[in-house]
Enzyme design. Structure first.
Site, PDB file in Angstrom:
ATOM      1  N   GLU A  70       0.823  -1.217   0.000  1.00 45.22           N
ATOM      2  CA  GLU A  70       0.000   0.000   0.000  1.00 45.22           C
ATOM      3  C   GLU A  70       0.853   1.262   0.000  1.00 45.22           C
ATOM      4  O   GLU A  70       0.465   2.290  -0.566  1.00 45.22           O
ATOM      5  CB  GLU A  70      -0.954   0.020   1.192  1.00 45.22           C
ATOM      6  N   PHE A 132     -11.519  -7.343  14.142  1.00 46.81           N
ATOM      7  CA  PHE A 132     -10.417  -7.732  13.267  1.00 46.81           C
ATOM      8  C   PHE A 132     -10.121  -6.613  12.262  1.00 46.81           C
ATOM      9  O   PHE A 132     -11.021  -6.128  11.583  1.00 46.81           O
ATOM     10  CB  PHE A 132     -10.793  -9.035  12.538  1.00 46.81           C
ATOM     11  N   GLN A 133      -8.879  -6.212  12.187  1.00 48.58           N
ATOM     12  CA  GLN A 133      -8.401  -5.169  11.270  1.00 48.58           C
ATOM     13  C   GLN A 133      -9.113  -3.827  11.466  1.00 48.58           C
ATOM     14  O   GLN A 133      -9.379  -3.108  10.516  1.00 48.58           O
ATOM     15  CB  GLN A 133      -8.499  -5.638   9.816  1.00 48.58           C
ATOM     16  N   LYS A 182     -17.731  -0.974   6.046  1.00 45.06           N
ATOM     17  CA  LYS A 182     -18.164  -1.970   5.072  1.00 45.06           C
ATOM     18  C   LYS A 182     -19.688  -2.013   4.925  1.00 45.06           C
ATOM     19  O   LYS A 182     -20.205  -2.188   3.819  1.00 45.06           O
ATOM     20  CB  LYS A 182     -17.622  -3.349   5.482  1.00 45.06           C
ATOM     21  N   MET A 527      23.816   9.201   3.133  1.00 41.53           N
ATOM     22  CA  MET A 527      23.635  10.499   3.765  1.00 41.53           C
ATOM     23  C   MET A 527      23.869  10.441   5.271  1.00 41.53           C
ATOM     24  O   MET A 527      24.467  11.341   5.861  1.00 41.53           O
ATOM     25  CB  MET A 527      22.227  11.044   3.461  1.00 41.53           C
TER      26      MET A 527
END
Ligand SMILES: Cc1ncc(C[n+]2csc(CCOP(=O)(O)OP(=O)(O)O)c2C)c(N)n1
Ligand SMILES: [Mg+2]
Length: 621
Positions: A70, A132-133, A182, A527
């Protein structure tokens, strides 16, 4: 960035001309809204809470690109937005899908990039139950968005999406999050598509007054040493043409921020290139004055800098100003910005103006066409020419390179064959005629890409400037290539940064996106290593990326990795092979990786250490 409470005005005129569609599911409505906004591409990764959207996308004409992470999707959407000047769109599922987007959202926030981010959320009945999630994505992203929505009624979707695009793309652009539970995606309704939005308290249409603009002209007439310091606001505001006309008419030298690269052609004699920590010595001197250090170590000013600083579409970032009190210490500062919260934030302005910079410049041009500026600033131009001649950007094969482990391990002492990173970019500039779009990771390579490629047009240098997010380069190049398929798009990357989103090679191959990557492979987090050399006596604190047990081997093996993705890759070690290898990469119509092995001993110069002033600048290679 200012945040306002955005409430829809009841009985808005939009409602009158709204269009009613057939009954659909929430997810289908949202995709229909995207189509109505003219969205052509979405970077979307599915999951339980967003698969309804994906089902709807399979029936849409929108091109859905599946990133392999993502974060890659968010950066690709940003690359697309930066290259085109239109909102990029990305999507993820709830929980880990959404949290993987956060770096991209923060990046878009810092660099004012228009982004519409759509996330699935657990069903409303599960919110707050630790389902969940489930993560509170609205709450989590609040400090890094321009605005956000948690949709709680399916009937709101058309208005929310329309508003999201307006907010993301107008005024100072930025990211907007739309989180959709959802159950809302699955509810059916007859959508009402508004034709316009009305946002109470949101007024991006800011215009400087003629009084303010005439005051600027008066200040120019009075000044001896004016400098234009311009940034990303010029690009976001599509004001490059106006800037160019103004600078040429008034004969004022122009320095840009890294965000502003390309908003004024760096090939123009008035260009001072970019300023700040790794900017040109002459840009920094032109703004803050030239200093030398006496035998006592005390810095003495030997030439004054600007007496008038026209700061247009910039935010006085610390990587530009260094010690902010010393930045243009003796100059009068005019600051134009569309976002009032930027005014007097980092550096007080003598003449602060809240305005769309394109309007301000257009009107300034009209005013000076009627009453032209008399000053010629001859002595100032002479001083700048002298500075440019004395301190151009430069590099050489130093003693450190010659004695380095790199020479022993990989070049067996063939000094004339060593490839310095700066050479690669100079050669790329030559071979692409300065016409390519460049993206970068973050690190030394990023600074060299900015220094040794001369940017001629806006939206040509796409780099994570404010956030400095490693891993940005390749996914951003994918987005830019999708936006501009006819342009050569090249990611100049570091070995550390490239590895952070290397999975996007799969996206490039499967989606046939011919974005190129040059990895300036120094086997180090260069760097950070430069700072170790400068401030920690070279003690390496986990900045070596190779295999400590086999330092002669280049690790990891990008050729083998790229082969796994079915992406062509070549390694170049010797100077004699560089030009032809670059040409092969440019000629390819596929995604392509060029792994260029460079010494780790190089430091980016000029260098003004963090928090220090131009008096502390190290610039001689
Ligand atoms: C996500 C992220 N983690 C850590 C850093 C800190 N950081 C800045 S530059 C840099 C080194 C980057 O190494 P590389 O990509 O190989 O570029 P090089 O400097 O060697 O050209 C690091 C670790 C960062 N900017 N972003
Ligand atoms: Mg590196």
């Amino acid at each position: 960035m200012s945040k306002t409470t955005l409430e829809p005005v009841k009985k808005s005129p939009a409602r009158k001309r709204a269009e009613v569609g057939p009954a659909m599911q929430g997810a289908e409505i949202l995709i229909a809204c995207l189509e109505r906004e003219g969205v052509e591409v979405i970077f979307a990764y599915p999951g339980g809470a967003s698969m309804e959207f994906h089902q709807a996308l399979t029936k849409s004409k929108i091109r859905t690109i599946l990133p392999r992470h993502e974060q890659g999707g968010a950066f690709a959407a940003e690359g697309y937005a930066r290259a085109l000047g239109r909102a990029g769109v990305c999507m993820a599922t709830s929980g880990p899908g959404a949290t993987n987007l956060v770096t991209g959202i923060a990046d878009a926030f810092m660099d004012s990039i228009p982004l519409v981010v759509i996330t699935g959320q657990v069903p409303q009945a599960m919110i707050g139950k630790g389902g969940f999630q489930e993560t509170d994505f609205f709450g989590m992203t609040l400090p890094v968005v321009k605005h956000s929505y948690l949709v709680t009624d399916v009937n709101d979707i058309p208005r929310v999406i329309k508003e999201a695009f307006v907010i993301a793309q107008t005024g100072r652009p930025g990211p907007v999050v739309v989180d959709v539970p959802k159950n809302i995606q699955q509810s059916r309704t007859q959508p009402v598509f508004p034709s316009e939005v009305n946002l109470r308290g949101y007024d991006p249409d800011k215009k400087a007054s003629d009084i303010e603009l005439n005051e600027i002209i008066g200040l120019i007439e009075k000044s001896e040493r004016p400098v234009l310091y311009v940034g990303g606001g010029i690009i976001a505001g599509n004001a490059s043409g106006e800037l160019r006309e103004f600078a040429e008419a008034a004969q004022i030298p122009v320095t840009t921020t890294i965000m502003g690269c390309g908003c004024f052609p760096e090939t123009d004699p008035l260009s001072l290139r970019w300023l700040g920590m790794h900017g040109t010595a002459y840009a920094n001197w032109a703004v803050s004055g030239e200093f030398t250090k006496g035998p006592d170590g005390e810095a003495r000013k030997v030439a004054p800098g600007a007496d008038l600083l026209l700061a247009f579409g910039v935010r006085f970032d610390d990587r530009v100003t260094g010690k902010v009190e010393k930045f243009c210490e003796t100059g009068t500062i005019v600051h134009i910005d569309i976002d009032p919260s930027e005014i007097n934030k980092n550096k007080p302005a003598n003449l602060p103006i809240v305005s769309d910079v394109k309007y301000a410049l257009r009107r300034l041009n009209e005013l000076i066409r009627k009453r032209s500026i008399q000053k010629k600033f001859t002595a100032w131009h002479k001083q700048i020419a002298e500075w440019k001649a004395r301190a151009p950007l430069g590099y050489r094969v130093t003693e450190e390179v010659v004695k380095s482990q790199h020479m022993k391990d990989h070049l067996t002492g063939r000094e004339s064959e060593v490839i310095l990173p700066q050479m690669v970019i100079e050669m790329l500039y030559e071979l692409t005629n300065g016409e390519a779009i460049l993206t970068t990771g973050v690190g030394q390579h990023q600074m060299w890409a900015g220094q040794y490629y001369k940017f001629k047009f806006p939206r040509q240098f796409l780099t994570s400037a404010g956030l400095g997010a490693m891993g940005y380069g390749y996914p951003a190049a994918l987005g830019a290539k999708v936006a501009c398929p006819d342009k050569q798009v090249v990611d100049i990357d570091g070995d550390g940064s490239f590895l952070m989103n290397i999975q996007e090679l799969a996206t490039a191959h499967i989606e046939k996106i011919a974005a190129k990557a040059i990895v300036l492979n120094n086997q180090h987090l260069g760097m950070v290593m430069q700072w170790e050399d400068k401030f920690y006596k070279g003690n390496r604190g986990h900045t070596y990326l190779g295999d400590p047990e086999n330092r002669k081997q280049i690790y990891p093996d990008y050729i083998a990795i790229a082969r796994g993705f079915n992406v062509p890759c070549e390694r170049v070690m010797y100077k004699k092979d560089l030009r032809a290898a670059l040409q092969r990469m440019l000629d390819s119509d596929q995604p392509y990786v060029l792994d260029v092995i460079v010494p780790y001993t190089e430091h980016v110069l000029p260098f003004i250490p963090a928090g220090k002033s131009v008096a502390e600048m190290i610039w001689k290679p």
